[in-house]
Design an enzyme around this catalytic site. Structure first.
Site: not given
Ligand code: NAI
Length: 258
Positions: A58, A162
């Site tokens: 991606v 994250y």
């Protein structure tokens, strides 16, 4: 929104939540493109559900375009599930007061590059293809479901990278839904809690770790199953009145600092 004979792209579709979503979409009649880096698992799943595996990183725009083209060959592309993602754990600074021991900037960029920028790149390209569709009976041209995380809201120690990436996915949900309202494409985001997938590793040590994690869930005191997440994916895809929303699917957990 009806999905029979439509095509669907699931990034990260070879494993965990993405794989469960791919199975549910295929069972609902969609032709699924499993877009992942893991060819072995991705091809095996695609074979099982009558879908197609396309090797997609991606972070690579050309590979995403190839997956969108493949999906459009299979049927009108009406569904995108952005489930590709990686975790990371590193504190913002080290213990010795030296610049060198601060959080790796390369790691920060890598996590944001896959989880956030990869999500947006796939979304903008898939939604472009969706905008060319004829609307279904319910008026939608397509629906997108992103996978964020409860770490977007309750990020723990070591989750700076994250949580930044997932907070970005939460933040884009409303403006992107507003952009795509002009063409009848809905956008929703799921914030999963602790879900039992290979993201926590495999083997006896990870089993122990996961059992301990489960104790911190409000109720039920266990990790969620990928299929419990996939059930929400399907609802957000098929329920035409769901738009621009972020839904926690987490057994009520609120993550502590560590
Ligand atoms: P998983 O590790 O089982 O599956 C992730 C998939 O993404 C793998 O098949 C992997 O090959 C693929 N992937 C990784 N980097 C990629 C890239 N650059 N391009 C294409 N594919 C790539 O993980 P899981 O648990 O199913 O996670 C799915 C999503 O849900 C992720 O975005 C994760 O951050 C999120 N999530 C998971 C939670 C959990 O407890 N399992 C909790 C909160 C969020």
């Amino acid at each position: 929104m009806e999905i029979t004979e439509a095509s669907a792209i699931v990034t990260g579709g070879a494993s965990g939540i993405g794989a469960a979503a791919a199975r549910r979409l295929a069972a609902g009649g969609a032709r699924v493109v499993v877009a992942d880096l893991n060819a072995e698992k991705g091809e095996a799943l695609a074979r099982k559900i009558g879908g197609v595996y396309v090797n997609v990183d991606v972070t690579d725009t050309e590979q995403i375009e190839a997956a969108v083209d493949k999906a459009v060959e299979l049927g009108p592309l009406r569904v995108l599930v952005n489930s590709a993602g990686i975790g990371s754990a590193q504190r913002t600074i080290g213990k010795d007061g030296e610049f060198d021991s601060a959080h790796s900037l390369d790691l920060y960029k890598k996590v944001v590059g896959i989880n956030l920028i990869g999500t947006f790149d796939t979304l903008r390209l898939a939604a472009t293809a969706m905008s060319r569709n004829e609307p279904t009976g319910s008026g939608d041209r397509g629906a997108v479901v992103n996978m964020a995380s409860v770490a977007a809201f309750d990020g723990q120690i070591g989750q700076a990278a994250y949580s930044s990436s997932k907070g970005g996915v939460v933040g884009m949900t409303l403006p992107v839904a507003r952009d795509l309202s002009a063409v009848g494409v809905r956008v929703n985001t799921i914030a999963p809690g602790l879900i039992e997938t290979p993201i926590y590793g495999e083997g006896p040590e990870s089993e122990q770790f996961k059992a301990k994690l489960g104790e911190s869930v409000l109720f039920p005191k266990r990790l969620g199953t990928p299929d419990e997440l996939a059930s929400m994916v399907l609802e957000l895809v098929t329920n035409s009145y769901m738009n621009a929303e972020v839904v926690r699917v987490d057994g009520g957990i609120r993550m502590p600092p560590k």
